[in-house]
Write an enzyme that holds these catalytic residues in place. Structure first.
Site, PDB file in Angstrom:
ATOM      1  N   LYS A 115       3.013  16.741  -2.690  1.00 47.64           N
ATOM      2  CA  LYS A 115       1.804  17.481  -3.454  1.00 47.64           C
ATOM      3  C   LYS A 115       0.819  17.804  -2.773  1.00 47.64           C
ATOM      4  O   LYS A 115      -0.053  18.861  -3.069  1.00 47.64           O
ATOM      5  CB  LYS A 115       1.334  16.352  -4.510  1.00 47.64           C
ATOM      6  CG  LYS A 115       2.254  16.100  -5.652  1.00 47.64           C
ATOM      7  CD  LYS A 115       1.443  15.305  -6.877  1.00 47.64           C
ATOM      8  CE  LYS A 115       2.327  14.886  -7.994  1.00 47.64           C
ATOM      9  NZ  LYS A 115       1.572  14.231  -8.920  1.00 47.64           N
ATOM     10  N   LYS A 197      16.543  20.828 -10.106  1.00 45.26           N
ATOM     11  CA  LYS A 197      16.257  19.985 -11.255  1.00 45.26           C
ATOM     12  C   LYS A 197      15.090  20.732 -12.346  1.00 45.26           C
ATOM     13  O   LYS A 197      14.335  21.430 -11.700  1.00 45.26           O
ATOM     14  CB  LYS A 197      15.360  18.656 -11.246  1.00 45.26           C
ATOM     15  CG  LYS A 197      15.434  17.563 -12.267  1.00 45.26           C
ATOM     16  CD  LYS A 197      15.027  16.427 -11.523  1.00 45.26           C
ATOM     17  CE  LYS A 197      13.838  15.923 -12.694  1.00 45.26           C
ATOM     18  NZ  LYS A 197      13.025  14.545 -12.317  1.00 45.26           N
ATOM     19  N   LYS A 200       8.984  20.959 -15.127  1.00 46.46           N
ATOM     20  CA  LYS A 200       7.709  21.185 -15.942  1.00 46.46           C
ATOM     21  C   LYS A 200       6.751  22.291 -15.066  1.00 46.46           C
ATOM     22  O   LYS A 200       6.122  22.782 -15.891  1.00 46.46           O
ATOM     23  CB  LYS A 200       7.037  20.203 -16.745  1.00 46.46           C
ATOM     24  CG  LYS A 200       6.568  19.143 -15.974  1.00 46.46           C
ATOM     25  CD  LYS A 200       5.834  18.046 -17.009  1.00 46.46           C
ATOM     26  CE  LYS A 200       5.649  16.767 -16.405  1.00 46.46           C
ATOM     27  NZ  LYS A 200       4.819  15.942 -17.184  1.00 46.46           N
TER      28      LYS A 200
END
Ligand code: TRP
Length: 334
Positions: A115, A197, A200
């Protein structure tokens, strides 16, 4: 234990649009747990502001996510569905646990590394101590089990380490949580890169099916899904795109991969993709209808928010008072 039931906690962030992967991999499985566990499902808005948010947008999304929990079938009488920000114990316990967590431990968290690379202009202290807040979420309710995806496993491990460290000093204060290994939810991959994967936050809107996409968009995204040139519908690693579509179809229809391979033997990819799209639409249709209905029932949702917020606060305070006493804070005068 609450009412003789073991305690389960999980949370989701109201940032980004939830995907079919979140639904089939997590939310759908939560529905089966409320008889066995006392479940707490939080909309974790404190976590969301580790990344800069537009306030009105965050508020809107948080409400939509809480409504979606109910629309997906979680009964708010049985499951405690609430906003993290309405229970001040999360932040209070997180502060205390910060003082029992080492910089070195947090430095090893892979999600922080990822992040901070992604948000290089805003590497704030909250992003760094995020796992401590997550530990507080879990430990606040004396949680026994936490259903988490593999990407959150490292955070669950640090939660256990912090709890054990604290208990080692002060006695048995916290229940040590275990990962919930139940019936495994389907692992849904990106439609554009089936080795990744479904996420979102994917930049390519065709890669993910969002829970609130309309039927035409869902069908179109399925038709565009990346496959291969083998021309056979088989369930095997060599055909990851087709394998992913089979997984989605199975999760939506409760069929097995063998059934599906038989059903589409000698049929073309186009026909199969269409069937996958339709199966998704039929699984999501009741959720959309319920969402639509609930969006008009403002007073009902408000009452769920209030009642469950108070319920969560009650259990949170029980743990918090105990912890405050253990670390030596003065007793409250009542
Ligand atoms: N960090 C989790 C995620 O991003 C969300 C979360 C916050 C959570 N607190 C939690 C999940 C406690 C399980 C238990 O997916």
């Amino acid at each position: 234990m609450i009412d003789n039931k073991r305690i389960l906690f999980s949370g989701m962030q109201a940032t980004g649009n939830l995907t079919l992967g979140n639904y089939l991999g997590a939310l759908k499985n939560w529905l089966t747990l409320s008889d066995k566990y006392q479940c707490f499902y939080s909309v974790v808005d404190l976590h969301s502001i580790t990344v800069r948010q537009e306030p009105s947008e965050l508020r809107k999304r948080a409400r939509a996510l809480l409504t979606l929990y109910i629309a997906a079938g979680l009964d708010p009488e049985k499951n405690c569905i609430y906003y993290q920000s309405h229970v001040s114990g999360h932040g209070e316990l997180a502060w205390i646990l910060n003082c029992f967590t080492y910089m070195g431990e947090l430095n090893r968290m892979t999600q922080f590394k990822d992040k901070s690379a992604k948000h290089a202009d805003n590497i704030n202290a909250g992003l760094f101590t995020y796992p401590v807040l997550m530990a507080a979420d879990i430990l606040l309710f004396q949680t026994d089990v936490v259903p988490v995806g593999i990407d959150q496993m490292q955070h669950l491990e640090i939660t256990r380490d912090i709890a054990q460290r604290f208990n080692g000093i002060y006695g048995d204060v916290f229940t040590i949580p275990e990962p919930y290994i139940g019936e495994v939810g389907a692992k849904i991959m990106s439609l554009q890169d089936p080795l990744k994967k479904m996420s979102k936050s994917d930049e390519n809107p065709n890669a993910s099916i969002y829970l609130l996409d309309d039927p035409d968009t869902i069908i179109r995204k399925c038709k565009r899904a990346v496959t291969d040139s083998e021309g056979m519908i088989l369930y095997r690693e060599e055909q990851p795109g087709i394998k992913n579509l089979i997984d989605i179809y199975c999760a939506c229809t409760n069929k097995t991969p063998e059934d599906v391979v038989k059903e589409f033997d000698s049929k073309g990819y186009g026909e199969f993709k269409m069937a996958v799209g339709e199966s998704i639409v039929s699984v999501l249709k009741p959720v959309w209808d319920k969402m639509e209905k609930l969006s008009k029932e403002k007073a009902y949702i408000d009452q769920v928010i209030k009642k469950n917020g108070e319920k969560a606060d009650y259990y949170a305070k029980k743990t918090l008072r105990k912890v405050q006493k253990k670390v030596g804070f003065p007793e409250r005068i009542s």
